[in-house]
Design an enzyme around this catalytic site. Structure first.
Site, mmCIF file in Angstrom:
data_model
loop_
_atom_site.group_PDB
_atom_site.id
_atom_site.type_symbol
_atom_site.label_atom_id
_atom_site.label_comp_id
_atom_site.label_asym_id
_atom_site.label_seq_id
_atom_site.Cartn_x
_atom_site.Cartn_y
_atom_site.Cartn_z
ATOM 1 N N TYR A 118 -41.684 49.971 44.154
ATOM 2 C CA TYR A 118 -41.304 49.280 42.916
ATOM 3 C C TYR A 118 -41.634 50.197 41.747
ATOM 4 C CZ TYR A 118 -41.443 46.121 38.926
ATOM 5 O OH TYR A 118 -41.225 45.544 37.699
ATOM 6 N N GLU A 206 -35.951 48.345 35.382
ATOM 7 C CA GLU A 206 -36.706 47.906 36.560
ATOM 8 C C GLU A 206 -35.953 48.317 37.816
ATOM 9 O OE1 GLU A 206 -39.090 43.937 37.696
ATOM 10 O OE2 GLU A 206 -36.924 43.655 37.607
#
Length: 397
Positions: A118, A206
């Site tokens: 991530y 993101e």
């Protein structure tokens, strides 16, 4: 301004940020030709079919499907196109899927184990610096990782003058557990991502997952990207990417008249001039036992026409049971606001919900005379507390 996944990837590719190859499809019949092109380019015969909506959680909601044959690609595209995708980030009604992204499969044989990470870039408001947030445990359950194992979430603040430093890139790669070619590729990846963030005036990039392939490449598999609305004048190409179908229709309409409008879930519509006064008005509504149905700032130089349009937008919300108009006349004159209210009443016709008006400041006296002489069925207040009490009674009634 939010971008679709495929649009965010288009921007990242301009900075040579490696991304999974994908082709946008708006008709299921286009899915198989798209999959064939990907196979010709990448030699991969598995694909992902991904709904393109402004919402996270698509995978768990059935908006992302893996296909292992061309027929499955077409079937998945047919199933996803036209569906209403309901995720934790949408309303109960969900979002209509109008297009899908057919993308290369990312799992294939190689010399090492693949891994999902991530990574995001955003503003750290505590330090007033942009930062990179990252974790070696990316994927669909990143929220659970943050909650249950916060030690697996790392951050790296970026100096606004010096920029991202090589030692920081190395620290990120170490914390992600990378080595060899994958380590080197991550060192190349991070500065490109930072540059894309800054030069596009992004407020968020993101990437989940950021993927290490079995041949040690680092690629973007999924991304969300948001651009600062106040900087869009510098990016006409990004403005063209706006998808109004993904926005609330009333917010789109409000934007046409330069109204700052955000729809909420309450029952008291409010029209205010100035963001600070709008926030205070919303607090007063909650204290009175109501819930704000919207944030609406008509601005400091609102014309009668703009006020009328603001009034119309509020009344389109079927959940609104009472309207509170709270104007402090400074730059905007109270009589101008009053004229807009009178015009709206006349043009809209019968309005069957209570209207409470508080006008103070420049030309407040003239505004009151306008309202009184119009014969409108409205309630007027002088003090904000008085207006709140009227709202409370109207809700109960």
């Amino acid at each position: 301004m939010n971008l679709h996944e495929y649009q965010g990837k288009q921007l990242l590719m301009r900075y040579d940020v490696p991304t999974a190859m994908g082709i946008l499809v708006e008709d299921a019949k286009e899915a198989i030709p798209a999959a064939r092109k990907i196979t010709e380019a990448k030699g991969i015969e598995t694909w992902a079919v991904k709904a393109q909506v402004h919402a996270g959680g698509r995978g768990k909601a059935g908006g992302v499907k893996i296909a292992k044959s061309l027929k499955e690609v077409e079937n998945h595209a047919s199933d996803i196109l036209g569906m209403r995708l309901v995720t934790p980030q949408t309303s109960a009604r969900g979002k209509l899927v109008r297009k899908v992204l057919v993308e290369q499969g990312i799992y294939y044989p190689g010399e090492s184990e693949p891994a999902e990470f991530y990574m995001s870039m955003l503003l750290n408001r505590e330090t007033a610096r942009n930062m990179i947030v990252y974790s070696p445990r990316g994927g669909m359950n990143i929220e659970e990782v943050a909650e249950e194992t916060p030690d697996q979430i790392f951050t790296e603040d970026i100096d606004p003058v010096a920029g991202i430093q090589p030692f920081q890139c190395r620290r990120i790669a170490f914390n992600l557990g990378l080595k060899g070619d994958a380590f080197k590729n991550m060192l190349r990846f991070i500065p490109k991502l930072v540059k894309a963030y800054h030069e596009n005036d992004a407020t968020l990039i993101e990437i989940n997952p950021l993927f290490k392939t079995s041949d040690n490449q680092i690629i973007v598999v999924d991304t969300k990207m948001s651009i600062d609305n106040n900087a869009l004048f510098r990016h006409p190409d990004i403005i063209e990417m706006r998808d109004i179908f993904e926005e609330d229709p009333m917010e789109v309409e409000a934007g046409k008249f330069d109204l700052n409008y955000i729809k909420l879930d309450g029952n008291v519509g409010c029209m205010v001039n100035g963001a600070g006064l709008a926030m205070a008005t919303m607090d007063i509504i909650k204290l009175s036992g109501g819930e704000p149905a919207n944030f609406l700032d008509v601005g400091g130089s609102a014309s009668a026409r703009r006020v009328e349009e603001a009034f119309r937008i509020i009344l389109k919300d079927k959940h609104v049971k009472v309207v509170l108009i709270n104007i402090f006349g400074g730059i905007v004159r109270c009589d101008r606001v009053a004229q807009g209210i009178v015009d709206a009443y006349k043009n809209i016709g019968d309005i069957d919900i209570p209207i409470i008006i508080r006008l103070q400041g420049t030309n407040a006296k003239e505004a009151k005379e306008l309202i009184d002489e119009s014969g409108l069925k409205v309630q007027s207040a002088i003090q904000l507390k008085e207006a709140a009490e009227m709202v409370s009674k109207a809700i109960i009634y």
